[in-house]
Design a protein around this motif. Structure first.
Motif, PDB file in Angstrom:
ATOM      1  N   ALA A 121    -119.327  23.231  26.857  1.00  0.00           N
ATOM      2  CA  ALA A 121    -119.359  23.174  25.012  1.00  0.00           C
ATOM      3  C   ALA A 121    -118.044  22.946  24.389  1.00  0.00           C
ATOM      4  CB  ALA A 121    -120.032  24.476  24.473  1.00  0.00           C
ATOM      5  N   TYR A 122    -116.960  23.455  25.160  1.00  0.00           N
ATOM      6  CA  TYR A 122    -115.622  23.473  24.700  1.00  0.00           C
ATOM      7  C   TYR A 122    -115.156  22.208  24.416  1.00  0.00           C
ATOM      8  CZ  TYR A 122    -110.440  23.896  23.740  1.00  0.00           C
ATOM      9  OH  TYR A 122    -109.552  24.010  23.171  1.00  0.00           O
ATOM     10  N   GLU A 123    -115.368  21.543  25.708  1.00  0.00           N
ATOM     11  CA  GLU A 123    -115.061  19.960  25.642  1.00  0.00           C
ATOM     12  C   GLU A 123    -115.938  19.182  24.923  1.00  0.00           C
ATOM     13  OE1 GLU A 123    -113.649  22.255  29.146  1.00  0.00           O
ATOM     14  OE2 GLU A 123    -115.462  22.018  28.296  1.00  0.00           O
ATOM     15  N   GLY A 124    -117.130  19.516  24.822  1.00  0.00           N
ATOM     16  CA  GLY A 124    -118.061  18.749  23.957  1.00  0.00           C
ATOM     17  C   GLY A 124    -117.509  18.744  22.548  1.00  0.00           C
ATOM     18  N   ALA A 125    -117.353  20.237  22.102  1.00  0.00           N
ATOM     19  CA  ALA A 125    -117.009  20.354  20.659  1.00  0.00           C
ATOM     20  C   ALA A 125    -115.597  19.643  20.356  1.00  0.00           C
ATOM     21  CB  ALA A 125    -116.826  21.843  20.445  1.00  0.00           C
ATOM     22  N   LEU A 126    -114.857  19.755  21.246  1.00  0.00           N
ATOM     23  CA  LEU A 126    -113.522  18.998  21.240  1.00  0.00           C
ATOM     24  C   LEU A 126    -113.628  17.457  20.656  1.00  0.00           C
ATOM     25  CD1 LEU A 126    -110.545  20.576  21.059  1.00  0.00           C
ATOM     26  CD2 LEU A 126    -110.174  19.714  23.582  1.00  0.00           C
ATOM     27  N   LYS A 127    -114.615  16.983  21.361  1.00  0.00           N
ATOM     28  CA  LYS A 127    -114.828  15.355  21.006  1.00  0.00           C
ATOM     29  C   LYS A 127    -114.865  15.063  19.756  1.00  0.00           C
ATOM     30  CE  LYS A 127    -118.327  14.505  23.257  1.00  0.00           C
ATOM     31  NZ  LYS A 127    -119.595  13.913  24.143  1.00  0.00           N
ATOM     32  N   TYR A 128    -115.403  16.062  18.749  1.00  0.00           N
ATOM     33  CA  TYR A 128    -115.627  15.931  17.478  1.00  0.00           C
ATOM     34  C   TYR A 128    -114.465  16.434  16.400  1.00  0.00           C
ATOM     35  CZ  TYR A 128    -120.355  15.057  18.606  1.00  0.00           C
ATOM     36  OH  TYR A 128    -121.841  14.600  19.075  1.00  0.00           O
ATOM     37  N   VAL A 129    -113.469  16.743  17.187  1.00  0.00           N
ATOM     38  CA  VAL A 129    -112.297  17.216  16.282  1.00  0.00           C
ATOM     39  C   VAL A 129    -110.956  16.628  16.582  1.00  0.00           C
ATOM     40  CG1 VAL A 129    -112.109  19.573  17.691  1.00  0.00           C
ATOM     41  CG2 VAL A 129    -111.238  19.339  15.188  1.00  0.00           C
ATOM     42  N   GLY A 130    -110.729  16.836  18.097  1.00  0.00           N
ATOM     43  CA  GLY A 130    -109.535  16.216  18.662  1.00  0.00           C
ATOM     44  C   GLY A 130    -108.358  17.141  18.536  1.00  0.00           C
ATOM     45  N   ASN A 131    -108.244  18.070  17.730  1.00  0.00           N
ATOM     46  CA  ASN A 131    -107.234  19.122  17.642  1.00  0.00           C
ATOM     47  C   ASN A 131    -107.674  20.502  17.886  1.00  0.00           C
ATOM     48  OD1 ASN A 131    -105.031  20.794  17.029  1.00  0.00           O
ATOM     49  ND2 ASN A 131    -104.829  19.888  14.930  1.00  0.00           N
TER      50      ASN A 131
END
Length: 284
Positions: A121-131
């Motif tokens: 989930a962390y890597e997946g969520a990071l796809k939507y924010v980048g930062n």
């Protein structure tokens, strides 16, 4: 600047947890008849220069904006800042500090979700924010919809990301006093965002408004995307009771997720002082 003008002073871009760029938001706002606009990304002012330039290019007036997360009586409360100096060092340093806890909180949220069978989930969520500094529950929600764990983001919040559910990790934000002072010392006006959303008792809400005003806060969102007509009427009364100016903003995040589009709100109730009247010299 008239009381009945189409002002939208609360929305979010990709700089925080929205899905459109500041330029795309400006074009959408102008297309919907917005005359005065503010971009209010969460705990971040990195998109302000782009937003101001895009507002001008689309024929709109502009106010600087941000939405600062604060902790009050155990709840996260949002304070919108309008019309401040976007280069003020106290504001910049304060927002950097309050963003600092997001990455650690996000990793803990991901660990809890992994325990209930939702890995990555962390890597997946990071796809939507980048930062990682700006990662939020909204980005996790988009990932959980993407992988089919829930059908939409409201279901994600009901099942996973609110208190007592797997994936909920509280974060201690700035204090109410800090947020109001960063805004006011930078020449702006602090506004309590969408007050009907907070789960306060009547006494706690009275304490919030009292302390807010004592610290120098001067406005409250009366008309906003999550308020019903009855709630707008209620907080019009609160604005009068505490001598606060009234603000208006859609809280728009995404064409696919937001109930209220930019510029599509009803007007402020009569008999209130619009916050933009207090900021006439800050409008660009």
């Amino acid at each position: 600047m008239t009381a009945v003008m189409n002002a939208d002073l609360h929305c979010h871009s990709v700089v925080s947890d929205g899905t459109l760029t500041p330029e795309e938001l400006a074009e959408r706002a102008a297309g919907n008849g917005v005359e005065l606009w503010a971009l209010t990304d969460h705990d971040e002012i990195g998109g302000q220069h782009r937003a101001a330039a895009a507002a001008r290019a689309n024929g709109m007036k502009y106010l600087t904006g941000t939405e600062i997360s604060v902790t009050f009586a155990g709840e996260t409360v949002h304070i919108v800042g309008l019309g401040f100096d976007a280069g003020d060092t106290r504001m910049l340093e304060g927002l950097t500090a309050t963003r600092g806890g997001r990455e650690a909180r996000a990793r803990e949220m991901a660990a809890q979700l992994a325990q209930v069978g939702i890995p990555g989930a962390y890597e997946g969520a990071l796809k939507y924010v980048g930062n990682p500094e700006l990662i939020s529950r909204t980005h996790f929600a988009r990932f959980l919809v993407e992988v089919g764990a829930c059908k939409d983001t409201p279901e994600v919040f009901r099942k996973y990301l609110t208190e007592g559910k797997p994936g909920y990790v509280p974060h201690r934000w700035a204090s109410l006093k800090d947020a109001v002072q960063w805004i006011t010392l930078g020449g702006g006006i602090a506004v309590i965002a969408h007050p009907a959303r907070y789960k306060f008792t009547a006494n706690e809400e009275y304490a919030l408004f009292s302390e807010f005003k004592a610290h120098g806060g001067r406005g409250v969102e009366v008309v906003t995307g999550s308020h019903t007509a009855a709630e707008a009427t209620r907080y019009a009364g609160t604005a009068k009771e505490f001598g606060l100016a009234a603000s208006r903003g859609s809280d728009f995040h995404s064409p696919d997720e937001s109930h209220t589009d930019l510029g599509k709100l009803p007007p402020l109730p009569e008999g209130l002082t619009p916050v933009w009247e207090l900021l006439a010299d800050r409008i660009r």
